[in-house]
Write a protein that holds these residues in place. Structure first.
Motif, PDB file in Angstrom:
ATOM      1  N   GLU A  74       0.825  -1.214   0.000  1.00 39.68           N
ATOM      2  CA  GLU A  74       0.000   0.000   0.000  1.00 39.68           C
ATOM      3  C   GLU A  74       0.854   1.257   0.000  1.00 39.68           C
ATOM      4  O   GLU A  74       0.533   2.240  -0.683  1.00 39.68           O
ATOM      5  CB  GLU A  74      -0.912  -0.022   1.233  1.00 39.68           C
ATOM      6  N   ASN A  95       0.766   4.201  -2.840  1.00 41.92           N
ATOM      7  CA  ASN A  95       0.549   5.616  -2.531  1.00 41.92           C
ATOM      8  C   ASN A  95       1.695   6.476  -3.053  1.00 41.92           C
ATOM      9  O   ASN A  95       1.464   7.572  -3.582  1.00 41.92           O
ATOM     10  CB  ASN A  95       0.399   5.809  -1.021  1.00 41.92           C
ATOM     11  N   LYS A 144       1.295   6.837  -6.762  1.00 48.16           N
ATOM     12  CA  LYS A 144       0.203   7.767  -7.077  1.00 48.16           C
ATOM     13  C   LYS A 144       0.649   9.211  -6.928  1.00 48.16           C
ATOM     14  O   LYS A 144       0.346  10.074  -7.765  1.00 48.16           O
ATOM     15  CB  LYS A 144      -0.987   7.480  -6.170  1.00 48.16           C
ATOM     16  N   LYS A 145       1.398   9.509  -5.846  1.00 47.44           N
ATOM     17  CA  LYS A 145       1.900  10.870  -5.629  1.00 47.44           C
ATOM     18  C   LYS A 145       2.867  11.274  -6.732  1.00 47.44           C
ATOM     19  O   LYS A 145       2.838  12.412  -7.221  1.00 47.44           O
ATOM     20  CB  LYS A 145       2.589  10.949  -4.267  1.00 47.44           C
TER      21      LYS A 145
END
Length: 227
Positions: free
Chosen positions: A212, A216, A219-220
């Motif tokens: 996870e 994340n 994605k950033k």
């Protein structure tokens, strides 16, 4: 193999060929058994989460790891015994980038039908049985998801999905290569290259992408680049 890329004439001694064959099947056999162990670990984590840490304790993990390497060692020894005493009396040239069973059997100047059938029974049947067993483990895990919460279901799907991907990438080329009579096809080199180099390189990436924190972070990074 990397060293051979810098040479026009690529040769290998018989002893080096046997070492290559032993090493290939040592790590290949160990990896197959480790995939089975990992599937069992995921089965326990999903189906018996409260008992998972008790059942899969440190000593059990070490024992399963040792069994995987012992299985890989025995698998490699069997392959060496198959080909070590074979007579090779032709122009010992093979259209393969490494030493594997079927290319070596093709060079032998003797009847290889019995050995070929033994290799099929050892490698081919083992691949099919373990692949089926792994799919059953994954199927049981997926059926058990209905008893989990939505968050737990998402984590379990991520875990099973990554493992199924690795299993398919490794076993499908192996089954194609070994579940057939002894022969060498032009596609053999590509398939061998795939499951010996491409799949191990992709494994860390596949298992990392289900993390996870890594998702994340990606994605950033994607959002920043779009800006």
């Amino acid at each position: 193999m990397i060293i051979d890329l810098f040479y026009v004439k690529k040769t290998i001694s018989f002893q080096a060929c046997m070492i290559h064959l032993f090493t290939e099947h040592l790590f290949g056999g160990a990896e197959i058994l480790l995939l089975v162990v990992m599937a069992y670990d995921r089965y326990m984590a999903i189906c018996k989460p409260l008992h998972h840490m008790t059942i899969m304790n440190q000593w059990i993990c070490i024992l399963l790891l040792l069994l995987a390497w012992i299985g890989g060692f025995l698998n490699a020894i069997v392959h060496i015994l198959f080909v070590y005493n074979l007579p090779f009396c032709g122009p010992n040239v093979t259209d393969h980038f490494g030493c594997d069973m079927y290319p070596l059997l093709k060079l032998a100047c003797t009847d290889i039908r019995i050995i070929g059938f033994t290799v099929l029974a050892n490698d081919g049947v083992t691949c099919v049985v373990l692949f089926t067993l792994l799919l059953i483990f994954c199927g049981v895990n997926l059926v058990s998801l209905k008893n989990l919460s939505q968050e737990g279901r998402g984590k379990a799907l991520s875990t099973c999905g990554s493992h199924i991907t690795v299993v398919v990438l490794y076993f499908v080329p192996c089954i194609f290569l070994y579940v057939r009579p002894p022969s060498t096809l032009p596609i053999n080199n590509s398939l061998t290259m795939f499951y010996t180099i491409v799949t191990p390189v992709l494994n860390p990436l596949i298992y990392t992408l289900r993390n996870e924190e890594m998702q994340n972070a990606m994605k950033k990074l994607w959002i920043r680049r779009r800006k």
